[in-house]
Design an enzyme around this catalytic site. Structure first.
Site, PDB file in Angstrom:
ATOM      1  N   ARG A 103       0.860  -1.174   0.000  1.00  8.17           N
ATOM      2  CA  ARG A 103       0.000   0.000   0.000  1.00  8.17           C
ATOM      3  C   ARG A 103       0.895   1.223   0.000  1.00  8.17           C
ATOM      4  O   ARG A 103       1.840   1.301   0.780  1.00  8.17           O
ATOM      5  CB  ARG A 103      -0.814  -0.071   1.290  1.00  8.17           C
ATOM      6  CG  ARG A 103      -2.030   0.736   1.319  1.00  8.17           C
ATOM      7  CD  ARG A 103      -2.836   0.405   2.549  1.00  8.17           C
ATOM      8  NE  ARG A 103      -2.230   0.874   3.781  1.00  8.17           N
ATOM      9  CZ  ARG A 103      -2.915   1.200   4.866  1.00  8.17           C
ATOM     10  NH1 ARG A 103      -4.228   1.082   4.884  1.00  8.17           N
ATOM     11  NH2 ARG A 103      -2.311   1.607   5.948  1.00  8.17           N
ATOM     12  N   THR A 107      -1.130   7.631  -0.380  1.00  7.66           N
ATOM     13  CA  THR A 107      -2.430   7.614  -1.065  1.00  7.66           C
ATOM     14  C   THR A 107      -3.322   6.485  -0.573  1.00  7.66           C
ATOM     15  O   THR A 107      -4.517   6.480  -0.843  1.00  7.66           O
ATOM     16  CB  THR A 107      -2.222   7.414  -2.579  1.00  7.66           C
ATOM     17  OG1 THR A 107      -1.647   6.104  -2.777  1.00  7.66           O
ATOM     18  CG2 THR A 107      -1.292   8.454  -3.171  1.00  7.66           C
ATOM     19  N   ASP A 202       1.557  -2.348  12.053  1.00  6.11           N
ATOM     20  CA  ASP A 202       1.864  -2.845  10.704  1.00  6.11           C
ATOM     21  C   ASP A 202       2.216  -4.340  10.808  1.00  6.11           C
ATOM     22  O   ASP A 202       3.239  -4.713  11.379  1.00  6.11           O
ATOM     23  CB  ASP A 202       3.032  -2.054  10.107  1.00  6.11           C
ATOM     24  CG  ASP A 202       3.278  -2.444   8.657  1.00  6.11           C
ATOM     25  OD1 ASP A 202       3.216  -1.559   7.784  1.00  6.11           O
ATOM     26  OD2 ASP A 202       3.534  -3.642   8.378  1.00  6.11           O
ATOM     27  N   ASP A 205       5.638  -5.451   9.356  1.00  2.19           N
ATOM     28  CA  ASP A 205       6.762  -5.028  10.202  1.00  2.19           C
ATOM     29  C   ASP A 205       6.856  -5.887  11.465  1.00  2.19           C
ATOM     30  O   ASP A 205       7.944  -6.282  11.887  1.00  2.19           O
ATOM     31  CB  ASP A 205       6.596  -3.561  10.609  1.00  2.19           C
ATOM     32  CG  ASP A 205       6.937  -2.607   9.480  1.00  2.19           C
ATOM     33  OD1 ASP A 205       7.518  -3.053   8.473  1.00  2.19           O
ATOM     34  OD2 ASP A 205       6.615  -1.412   9.601  1.00  2.19           O
TER      35      ASP A 205
HETATM   36  O1  LIG Z   1      -6.806  -2.725   3.175  1.00  3.67           O
HETATM   37  P1  LIG Z   1      -5.626  -1.893   2.771  1.00  3.67           P
HETATM   38  O2  LIG Z   1      -5.832  -0.437   3.127  1.00  3.67           O
HETATM   39  O3  LIG Z   1      -5.247  -2.072   1.339  1.00  3.67           O
HETATM   40  O4  LIG Z   1      -4.405  -2.316   3.711  1.00  3.67           O
HETATM   41  C1  LIG Z   1      -4.111  -3.638   3.980  1.00  3.67           C
HETATM   42  C2  LIG Z   1      -2.796  -4.037   3.391  1.00  3.67           C
HETATM   43  O5  LIG Z   1      -1.737  -3.391   4.092  1.00  3.67           O
HETATM   44  C3  LIG Z   1      -0.816  -4.376   4.564  1.00  3.67           C
HETATM   45  O6  LIG Z   1       0.184  -4.619   3.641  1.00  3.67           O
HETATM   46  P2  LIG Z   1       1.379  -3.566   3.374  1.00  3.67           P
HETATM   47  O7  LIG Z   1       1.015  -2.644   2.264  1.00  3.67           O
HETATM   48  O8  LIG Z   1       1.760  -2.921   4.681  1.00  3.67           O
HETATM   49  O9  LIG Z   1       2.532  -4.481   2.838  1.00  3.67           O
HETATM   50  P3  LIG Z   1       3.461  -5.517   3.676  1.00  3.67           P
HETATM   51  O10 LIG Z   1       2.628  -6.750   3.861  1.00  3.67           O
HETATM   52  O11 LIG Z   1       4.635  -5.730   2.787  1.00  3.67           O
HETATM   53  O12 LIG Z   1       3.844  -4.880   4.994  1.00  3.67           O
HETATM   54  C4  LIG Z   1      -1.695  -5.587   4.745  1.00  3.67           C
HETATM   55  O13 LIG Z   1      -0.963  -6.785   4.835  1.00  3.67           O
HETATM   56  C5  LIG Z   1      -2.623  -5.522   3.576  1.00  3.67           C
HETATM   57  O14 LIG Z   1      -2.099  -6.124   2.387  1.00  3.67           O
HETATM   58  O1  LIG Z   2      -3.418  -1.322  10.527  1.00  2.00           O
HETATM   59  C1  LIG Z   2      -2.903  -1.703   9.451  1.00  2.00           C
HETATM   60  C2  LIG Z   2      -3.366  -1.255   8.195  1.00  2.00           C
HETATM   61  C3  LIG Z   2      -2.779  -1.747   7.066  1.00  2.00           C
HETATM   62  N1  LIG Z   2      -1.760  -2.618   7.167  1.00  2.00           N
HETATM   63  C4  LIG Z   2      -1.305  -3.058   8.358  1.00  2.00           C
HETATM   64  O2  LIG Z   2      -0.372  -3.864   8.421  1.00  2.00           O
HETATM   65  N2  LIG Z   2      -1.874  -2.576   9.482  1.00  2.00           N
HETATM   66 MG   LIG Z   3       3.080  -3.444   5.969  1.00  2.00          MG
END
Ligand SMILES: O=P(O)(O)OC[C@H]1O[C@H](OP(=O)(O)OP(=O)(O)O)[C@H](O)[C@@H]1O
Ligand SMILES: O=c1cc[nH]c(=O)[nH]1
Ligand SMILES: [Mg+2]
Length: 212
Positions: A103, A107, A202, A205
């Site tokens: 994400r 944005t 997150d 993370d």
């Molecule tokens: O519903 P949304 O608003 O789209 O957010 C959710 C997304 O955000 C996180 O991934 P992230 O983009 O943090 O990637 P990561 O798994 O590499 O940390 C999570 O694992 C989802 O894929």
């Molecule tokens: O709370 C949140 C939202 C998006 N992605 C995450 O990992 N945590």
């Molecule tokens: Mg993430």
């Protein structure tokens, strides 16, 4: 579309430890895997099976086996990877495809940086794994990928969701009969940065130790 929110004290208990900011990565990973096993039980309720005749030591009987083509499990990288082992433990013969999505934290729009899925998903039952359903943008894009390639049936399994995220999936796929979303819990909502409240931070993370 069907939405199922798990209502089980063991899930709520494990979620509470997961949410705690003092829970370190190794424990966090272990809990995500355990939660996945519990959610997979609900998520695989409609897994397709075919009859199978066997001989027990006593008599012949008819049971079932997982139908062909074998289900496809799709973890959304990175965070969904933490759920993969828990799912393959229950569906060891399933195939695994990958979607890498992140994400844009300004944005809140998702972008796809990796994709390794079979070209043709006609007739395939797919299970999408992502712990977090926040705005719903990432999950919506993932589900669209699978239906566009011909998947007949999609079940998304998330540990935490929001009313906004569920509404987004309902808006995009509400009239789709063959979509199920299984959630460990639905939280209060999103904060101004698009994070789930109370949430767990997150997920990627915390799984992989990259939190500051
Ligand atoms: O519903 P949304 O608003 O789209 O957010 C959710 C997304 O955000 C996180 O991934 P992230 O983009 O943090 O990637 P990561 O798994 O590499 O940390 C999570 O694992 C989802 O894929
Ligand atoms: O709370 C949140 C939202 C998006 N992605 C995450 O990992 N945590
Ligand atoms: Mg993430």
């Amino acid at each position: 579309m069907r939405v199922h929110v798990a209502d089980h004290p063991l899930i709520t208990h494990k979620l509470t430890v997961l949410r705690d900011e003092n829970t370190p990565s190794p424990t966090f990973r272990h809990l995500v895997s355990e939660l996945m096993t519990l959610l997979a039980y609900e998520g695989t309720r409609e897994v397709r099976v075919t009859p199978k005749e066997i001989q027990t030591p006593v008599t012949k009987t008819t049971g079932v086996r997982i139908a062909e083509p074998t289900p496809l499990i799709v973890p959304i990288l990175r965070a969904g990877l933490g759920m993969l082992d828990g799912m393959t433990a229950l569906l060891p013969t399933a195939e695994v495809g990958f979607l890498g999505m992140a994400r844009n934290e300004e944005t809140l729009e998702p972008y796809t940086y990796a994709e390794r899925l079979p070209d043709d998903l006609h007739d395939r039952q797919c299970f999408v794994l992502d712990p977090m359903l926040a705005t719903g943008g990432s999950l919506s894009a993932a589900i669209k990928y699978l239906f566009d390639r011909g998947a007949v049936d999609v079940t998304a399994i998330c540990i935490l969701g929001t009313p906004e995220g569920v509404a987004r999936i309902e808006k995009d796929f509400g009239d789709h009969e063959n979509l199920t979303v299984v959630l460990g819990a639905v939280d209060d909502g999103l904060d101004e940065n698009g994070f789930i409240v109370p949430g767990l931070g997150d997920a990627g993370d915390r799984l992989y130790g990259t939190a500051e």
